[in-house]
Design an enzyme around this catalytic site. Structure first.
Site, PDB file in Angstrom:
ATOM      1  N   ASP A   4       8.519   5.384 -12.468  1.00  0.00           N
ATOM      2  CA  ASP A   4       8.301   6.643 -13.165  1.00  0.00           C
ATOM      3  C   ASP A   4       9.632   7.392 -13.145  1.00  0.00           C
ATOM      4  OD1 ASP A   4       5.798   9.312 -12.967  1.00  0.00           O
ATOM      5  OD2 ASP A   4       7.166   8.669 -14.542  1.00  0.00           O
ATOM      6  N   SER A   5       9.773   8.362 -14.059  1.00  0.00           N
ATOM      7  CA  SER A   5      11.102   8.932 -14.320  1.00  0.00           C
ATOM      8  C   SER A   5      11.447  10.129 -13.437  1.00  0.00           C
ATOM      9  CB  SER A   5      11.169   9.383 -15.788  1.00  0.00           C
ATOM     10  OG  SER A   5       9.993  10.116 -16.104  1.00  0.00           O
TER      11      SER A   5
ATOM     12  N   HIS B 165      -8.405  -3.709   1.292  1.00  0.00           N
ATOM     13  CA  HIS B 165      -9.698  -3.796   0.579  1.00  0.00           C
ATOM     14  C   HIS B 165      -9.703  -2.951  -0.698  1.00  0.00           C
ATOM     15  CE1 HIS B 165     -13.902  -3.728  -0.447  1.00  0.00           C
ATOM     16  NE2 HIS B 165     -13.766  -2.408  -0.503  1.00  0.00           N
TER      17      HIS B 165
ATOM     18  N   CYS C 176     -17.727  -8.339  -1.446  1.00  0.00           N
ATOM     19  CA  CYS C 176     -16.284  -8.497  -1.581  1.00  0.00           C
ATOM     20  C   CYS C 176     -15.815  -9.727  -0.814  1.00  0.00           C
ATOM     21  CB  CYS C 176     -15.581  -7.248  -1.050  1.00  0.00           C
ATOM     22  SG  CYS C 176     -13.787  -7.325  -1.173  1.00  0.00           S
TER      23      CYS C 176
ATOM     24  N   ASP D 146      -2.173   3.499 -13.350  1.00  0.00           N
ATOM     25  CA  ASP D 146      -1.672   3.572 -11.970  1.00  0.00           C
ATOM     26  C   ASP D 146      -2.340   4.752 -11.276  1.00  0.00           C
ATOM     27  OD1 ASP D 146       0.268   5.828 -13.068  1.00  0.00           O
ATOM     28  OD2 ASP D 146       0.404   5.839 -10.862  1.00  0.00           O
TER      29      ASP D 146
ATOM     30  N   GLY E 241      10.236  13.316 -13.379  1.00  0.00           N
ATOM     31  CA  GLY E 241       9.886  14.659 -13.831  1.00  0.00           C
ATOM     32  C   GLY E 241       8.593  15.144 -13.205  1.00  0.00           C
TER      33      GLY E 241
ATOM     34  N   CYS F  77     -12.979  -8.019   4.243  1.00  0.00           N
ATOM     35  CA  CYS F  77     -14.438  -8.202   4.232  1.00  0.00           C
ATOM     36  C   CYS F  77     -14.879  -9.553   4.764  1.00  0.00           C
ATOM     37  CB  CYS F  77     -14.981  -7.983   2.830  1.00  0.00           C
ATOM     38  SG  CYS F  77     -14.733  -6.281   2.293  1.00  0.00           S
TER      39      CYS F  77
ATOM     40  N   CYS G  16     -12.559 -10.234  -0.009  1.00  0.00           N
ATOM     41  CA  CYS G  16     -11.172 -10.014   0.438  1.00  0.00           C
ATOM     42  C   CYS G  16     -11.012 -10.312   1.917  1.00  0.00           C
ATOM     43  CB  CYS G  16     -10.747  -8.569   0.131  1.00  0.00           C
ATOM     44  SG  CYS G  16     -11.156  -7.355   1.390  1.00  0.00           S
TER      45      CYS G  16
HETATM   46  C1  LIG Z   1      -2.342  11.706 -10.711  1.00  0.00           C
HETATM   47  N1  LIG Z   1      -2.283  12.197 -12.047  1.00  0.00           N
HETATM   48  C2  LIG Z   1      -1.158  12.054 -12.782  1.00  0.00           C
HETATM   49  N2  LIG Z   1      -0.073  11.355 -12.386  1.00  0.00           N
HETATM   50  C3  LIG Z   1       0.833  11.485 -13.385  1.00  0.00           C
HETATM   51  C4  LIG Z   1       2.145  10.985 -13.467  1.00  0.00           C
HETATM   52  C5  LIG Z   1       2.695  10.121 -12.337  1.00  0.00           C
HETATM   53  C6  LIG Z   1       2.129   8.709 -12.465  1.00  0.00           C
HETATM   54  N3  LIG Z   1       2.228   7.978 -11.186  1.00  0.00           N
HETATM   55  C7  LIG Z   1       3.588   7.643 -10.819  1.00  0.00           C
HETATM   56  C8  LIG Z   1       3.627   6.905  -9.499  1.00  0.00           C
HETATM   57  C9  LIG Z   1       3.169   7.773  -8.327  1.00  0.00           C
HETATM   58  C10 LIG Z   1       4.294   7.754  -7.343  1.00  0.00           C
HETATM   59  C11 LIG Z   1       5.193   6.623  -7.723  1.00  0.00           C
HETATM   60  C12 LIG Z   1       5.022   6.440  -9.200  1.00  0.00           C
HETATM   61  C13 LIG Z   1       2.912  11.337 -14.612  1.00  0.00           C
HETATM   62  N4  LIG Z   1       4.215  10.896 -14.707  1.00  0.00           N
HETATM   63  C14 LIG Z   1       4.969  11.290 -15.754  1.00  0.00           C
HETATM   64  N5  LIG Z   1       6.249  10.895 -15.853  1.00  0.00           N
HETATM   65  N6  LIG Z   1       4.475  12.081 -16.765  1.00  0.00           N
HETATM   66  C15 LIG Z   1       3.180  12.510 -16.759  1.00  0.00           C
HETATM   67  O1  LIG Z   1       2.755  13.219 -17.692  1.00  0.00           O
HETATM   68  C16 LIG Z   1       2.343  12.145 -15.635  1.00  0.00           C
HETATM   69  C17 LIG Z   1       1.017  12.589 -15.547  1.00  0.00           C
HETATM   70  C18 LIG Z   1       0.268  12.262 -14.404  1.00  0.00           C
HETATM   71  N7  LIG Z   1      -0.987  12.600 -14.012  1.00  0.00           N
HETATM   72 ZN   LIG Z   2     -13.073  -6.271   0.699  1.00  0.00          ZN
END
Ligand SMILES: CNc1nc2c(CCNCC3CCCC3)c3nc(N)[nH]c(=O)c3cc2[nH]1
Ligand SMILES: [Zn+2]
Length: 375
Positions: free
Chosen positions: A95-96, A338, A307, A269, A98, A312, A309
């Site tokens: 992720d970038s 798990h 499960c 994710d 921001g 389990c 795994c």
């Molecule tokens: C939990 N909800 C949520 N997460 C968002 C995330 C993070 C996604 N997860 C990244 C991982 C977590 C840590 C390592 C990488 C979002 N990321 C960006 N860049 N932009 C979103 O609008 C954006 C929107 C999001 N909404």
């Molecule tokens: Zn399990």
């Protein structure tokens, strides 16, 4: 010469419209819809790479913000990149940064140039911009990089979201311009626009005109009601190219994974499975199970009877409860393994249901047993 990130469409579910596919990357391919385990600080917390592979993950996530702050992207570059540094030879998406600046750091100042903030670790004054985020991700050498964006807070005014979304589109252009590995195009753009249909349309139009190899839907799973998220998906996903991957950011509860797949999402994710595991909460086919509960003190059955795994097959609820209560790290390893396995299995079943044109039936069966509103 690295190959691009490509999406191979295999079939569309006749019952739900969900799609079965594969994403091809320089570090291997993975089937979609896919859940991507999160490895924020270059590790999927308490799991070895072998264990993450064993449960079937073809891609993991890591993060520009965290690795920029510690150990620093130059260190990881000198180590030969993130794959080498963490001994993970399959795909990595980063992720970038921001989103994390806004969820973690102190006194941020956002401008056209980028975001100024203080490190949540030591208060250092730092700066992230589209160019800096690309420099960091190129140093990490991730297969899929995310454009630097702003995820507007929820709720936010129309005016705020409009200005923010337009800036995110300009930032995406700057990311594309500064992307070192122009040949392999591993850069995904992030569609914003809050819960405003016209802004989502504008964001999708801006970004699809720049021809990225994949598109994420951002700005969701930030506190809005689930039905709002699903409405946004209903009108946003169709605006994205069919022949490219679609990634719904930050979404991972079992019900949202199924509903998102039905709406044409390919990649998900979420920190949920690893985060709740740390306090002993487990996802099971019968719903959430809080292992600290007294009623499991002498329950010598498996966490989830359905499960297969490692956890389990080898340990009882009583034993895992004991470890968690005794704050033994092995307990957290067992619940983490798990939960991650559970979501990999869920996505395998979703893909199987798409293959057999019965994803809506699968959803109803799953919800009947799991409980409709897990969070
Ligand atoms: C939990 N909800 C949520 N997460 C968002 C995330 C993070 C996604 N997860 C990244 C991982 C977590 C840590 C390592 C990488 C979002 N990321 C960006 N860049 N932009 C979103 O609008 C954006 C929107 C999001 N909404
Ligand atoms: Zn399990």
């Amino acid at each position: 010469m690295r190959m691009a990130i490509t999406y191979e469409h295999i079939k569309t579910c006749k019952q739900s419209g969900a799609r079965l596919g594969r994403v091809h990357t320089p570090h291997g391919s993975f089937d979609t819809p896919a859940f991507m385990p999160v490895g924020t600080q270059a590790t999927v917390k308490t799991m070895s790479p072998e264990e993450v592979k064993e449960m079937g993950a073809g891609i993991i996530l890591s993060n520009t913000y965290h690795l920029f702050l510690r150990p620093g992207h130059e260190t990881i570059r000198k180590a030969g990149g993130l794959h080498k540094f963490m001994n993970w030879d399959r795909a990595i998406l980063t992720d970038s940064g921001g989103f994390q600046v806004f969820s973690l750091s102190e006194n941020r100042k956002i401008s056209e140039e980028g975001v100024e903030f203080r490190s949540h670790l030591n208060g250092d004054k730092l700066f992230l911009s589209p160019e800096k985020a690309m420099e960091i991700q190129n140093a990490l050498g991730s297969d899929i990089m995310m454009a630097f964006d702003e995820c507007p807070p929820y709720p936010a005014t129309y005016e705020y979201v409009k200005a923010s979304t337009e800036r995110t589109s300009r930032w995406a252009e700057r990311c594309l311009a500064s992307h070192a590995r122009k040949d392999d195009q591993g850069l995904f753009a992030i569609v914003q626009g809050g819960a405003f249909e016209d802004l989502r349309k504008q964001s999708a139009a801006d970004l699809t005109s720049m021809d990225f190899p994949g598109y994420a839907i951002g700005g969701l799973s930030v506190g809005e009601p689930k039905h709002v998220m699903y409405e946004v998906l209903d009108y946003t996903t169709p605006l994205l190219p069919q022949h490219k991957p679609r990634y719904l950011m930050g979404v991972g509860s079992p019900d949202a994974l199924i509903e998102g797949s039905i709406r044409g999402i390919d990649m998900f994710d979420c920190v949920l499975p690893t985060r709740i595991a740390r306090n002993g909460t487990c996802m099971t086919s019968g719903g959430r199970l809080v292992i600290r509960n007294q009623k499991y003190a002498e329950d010598f059955g498996p966490l989830d009877p359905e499960c297969s795994c490692y956890t389990c097959r080898n340990y009882s609820r009583a034993y895992i409860r004991h470890l968690i209560k005794a704050d033994e790290t092995f307990g957290i390893r067992l619940t983490t393994y798990h939960n991650l396995h559970f979501l990999q299995e869920l996505m395998k079943n979703v893909r199987q249901a798409i293959q057999e044109d019965r994803l809506l039936d699968f959803r109803d069966e799953f919800f009947a047993r799991y409980g409709l509103n897990d969070n």
